[in-house]
Design a protein around this motif. Sequence first.
Motif, short mmCIF file in Angstrom:
data_model
loop_
_atom_site.label_atom_id
_atom_site.label_comp_id
_atom_site.label_asym_id
_atom_site.label_seq_id
_atom_site.Cartn_x
_atom_site.Cartn_y
_atom_site.Cartn_z
N TYR A 123 2.40 52.67 16.12
CA TYR A 123 3.04 51.18 15.56
C TYR A 123 3.61 50.54 15.95
O TYR A 123 4.70 51.22 16.17
N GLU A 124 3.23 49.27 16.50
CA GLU A 124 4.28 48.64 17.09
C GLU A 124 3.71 47.29 15.79
O GLU A 124 3.22 46.67 15.56
N LEU A 125 5.77 46.44 16.09
CA LEU A 125 5.82 44.95 16.07
C LEU A 125 6.81 44.77 16.16
O LEU A 125 7.81 45.46 16.22
N PRO A 126 7.23 43.66 15.82
CA PRO A 126 8.35 42.93 16.14
C PRO A 126 9.40 43.25 15.11
O PRO A 126 9.29 43.38 13.71
N GLU A 127 10.74 43.17 15.53
CA GLU A 127 11.73 43.62 14.31
C GLU A 127 11.93 41.89 14.29
O GLU A 127 12.20 40.71 15.16
N PRO A 128 11.99 41.70 12.66
CA PRO A 128 12.72 40.40 11.99
C PRO A 128 13.87 40.09 12.33
O PRO A 128 14.66 40.65 12.46
N GLU A 129 13.65 38.59 12.46
CA GLU A 129 14.75 38.11 12.44
C GLU A 129 15.94 37.92 11.51
O GLU A 129 16.89 37.85 11.73
N GLN A 130 15.72 37.71 10.37
CA GLN A 130 15.66 38.25 9.20
C GLN A 130 15.99 39.73 8.22
O GLN A 130 14.77 39.98 8.65
N LEU A 131 17.43 39.99 8.28
CA LEU A 131 17.32 41.32 7.00
C LEU A 131 17.25 41.58 5.55
O LEU A 131 18.53 40.72 5.61
N LYS A 132 15.59 41.44 5.46
CA LYS A 132 15.25 40.90 4.23
C LYS A 132 14.26 42.31 3.96
O LYS A 132 13.20 42.17 5.02
N ASP A 133 13.46 42.69 2.86
CA ASP A 133 12.78 43.30 2.59
C ASP A 133 12.00 42.29 3.06
O ASP A 133 11.23 41.69 2.46
N ALA A 134 10.42 43.01 3.24
CA ALA A 134 9.28 42.30 4.06
C ALA A 134 8.31 42.95 3.86
O ALA A 134 8.58 44.32 4.88
N THR A 135 7.16 42.73 4.77
CA THR A 135 5.87 43.31 4.51
C THR A 135 5.70 42.28 5.95
O THR A 135 5.64 41.15 6.52
N VAL A 136 5.64 43.67 7.10
CA VAL A 136 5.28 42.90 8.40
C VAL A 136 3.64 44.10 9.34
O VAL A 136 3.76 44.55 8.27
N GLN A 137 3.49 42.74 9.38
CA GLN A 137 1.62 43.23 9.95
C GLN A 137 2.37 43.72 11.66
O GLN A 137 2.69 43.81 12.32
N ALA A 138 1.58 45.17 11.21
CA ALA A 138 1.67 45.70 12.65
C ALA A 138 0.20 46.20 13.40
O ALA A 138 -0.39 46.84 12.58
N THR A 139 0.44 46.52 14.29
CA THR A 139 -0.93 46.77 15.91
C THR A 139 -0.58 48.64 15.78
O THR A 139 0.00 49.07 15.98
N GLN A 140 -2.03 49.24 15.50
CA GLN A 140 -1.65 50.98 15.58
C GLN A 140 -2.50 51.17 16.78
O GLN A 140 -3.81 50.33 16.89
N TYR A 141 -1.92 51.89 17.44
CA TYR A 141 -2.71 52.41 18.15
C TYR A 141 -3.29 54.41 18.01
O TYR A 141 -2.50 54.94 18.02
N VAL A 142 -4.31 54.38 19.08
CA VAL A 142 -4.95 55.86 19.27
C VAL A 142 -4.03 56.11 19.93
O VAL A 142 -4.41 56.37 21.42
N VAL A 143 -3.86 58.09 20.02
CA VAL A 143 -2.75 58.42 20.49
C VAL A 143 -3.57 59.47 21.40
O VAL A 143 -3.60 60.19 20.39
N LYS A 144 -4.14 59.79 22.38
CA LYS A 144 -4.85 61.31 22.69
C LYS A 144 -4.02 61.44 23.96
O LYS A 144 -3.14 61.14 25.10
N TYR A 145 -3.49 62.93 24.07
CA TYR A 145 -3.12 64.04 25.20
C TYR A 145 -4.66 64.07 26.53
O TYR A 145 -5.70 65.18 26.14
N SER A 146 -3.43 64.04 26.89
CA SER A 146 -4.75 64.49 27.79
C SER A 146 -4.74 65.92 28.32
O SER A 146 -6.78 66.56 28.66
N ASP A 147 -4.11 66.86 28.09
CA ASP A 147 -4.16 67.98 27.99
C ASP A 147 -4.81 68.92 26.61
O ASP A 147 -3.87 70.20 26.56
N GLY A 148 -5.13 68.04 25.41
CA GLY A 148 -5.52 69.15 24.58
C GLY A 148 -4.37 68.08 22.92
O GLY A 148 -3.26 68.08 23.09
N PRO A 149 -4.36 68.20 22.10
CA PRO A 149 -3.83 68.35 20.67
C PRO A 149 -1.91 69.13 20.85
O PRO A 149 -2.35 70.35 21.31
N ARG A 150 -1.33 68.68 20.65
CA ARG A 150 -0.18 68.87 20.07
C ARG A 150 0.55 68.02 19.39
O ARG A 150 1.06 67.02 19.03
N ASP A 151 1.91 69.18 18.83
CA ASP A 151 2.62 69.02 18.08
C ASP A 151 3.84 67.93 18.58
O ASP A 151 4.13 67.97 20.35
N ALA A 152 4.39 67.34 18.40
CA ALA A 152 5.77 66.00 19.05
C ALA A 152 6.42 65.24 17.94
O ALA A 152 5.97 64.83 16.96
#
Length: 329
Positions: A123-152
């Motif tokens: 997930y990617e999101l901008p760091e807020p300029e003000q520090l307070k509780d907030a709801t932030v829109q994030a971008t979600q990326y699907v990740v796969k590995y070239s040599d198969g699933p793994r734990d990380a």
Amino acid sequence: MRRPFALLAAALLTASLAVPASAADNDDGNEGFTINDPRITESSGLAASRLHPGIYWTHNDSDDGPYLYAVDSRTGDTVARLTLTGIGTPRDVEAISVGPGNRLFVGDIGDNLGGTWPYVWIYELPEPEQLKDATVQATQYVVKYSDGPRDAEAMVVHPKTGRVYIVDKHEDGGHLYEGPERLSPEGDNVFRPIAPVELWTTDAALSPDGQDLAVRGYFGGIHYAWNGGTLQRKGRLSVPLQGQGESVTYSADGSRLLFGSEGEQSGVVSREAPGADEGGSSGGSGSRADGDGSASGDATGDSVKVGGAVVVAVLVAALFGLTRRRRKG
């Protein structure tokens, strides 16, 4: 994430001998602190804010929700909680890193099933300029590995190029995986192995100048020169033994490495970064490594506290942690 009982108990027992310095003893929090927020019980990622000095971003491992916490290292208190929207339900969040332009990257890359999920997320999101509780829109990326699933559990973002890298977790050592030059929210983002990593890795961090890679495990760590992703081993890191050592980050100025652990009221322990010069900055790829990976040898971020009550508490924590992890695994 099942782990041998002896391994976990040994780490917990040794960790009882080292306690992070009180935040009240520090001017900037870079000498270590304790996370006070009772909602943060499984801090498994740590990242120093570049936008807000003294602030460290963290998150829980799983079973919490789409939340990020901004912790003031001078007090140990949470000063903001972000709720991420635009993503699915987090599964096993293990890492957080700050990229160029004060962008936060969150690695939902763990796999409690031992590497069987066909894909994981970032997930990617901008760091807020003000520090307070907030709801932030994030971008979600699907990740796969070239040599198969793994734990990380380790993910870093290059501070200059913004390229994302993952280190997989394997008892016999793993690999540094390189993502595409730019992540895409459309389709799969395939990560490919580019260099071996000689550690059972629980987290990693790139120095602010992008020249050094710190990799940690439960009982030690390794310092690599980044060398354009063709890693060059420089030496061992002085990693504190913690109850469940899950995270590492450079301080914003690159002078310190801060190591975090899961658990309630968990401590973040500070060590001098490899090659940190007298001016406080990281020395780059020609720098030395500190220590031999043991919990001793650096008293700046630790105080020693030993007693029967501590030992008993640690043994109880070990039993509780083992049972809890078995339920999750």
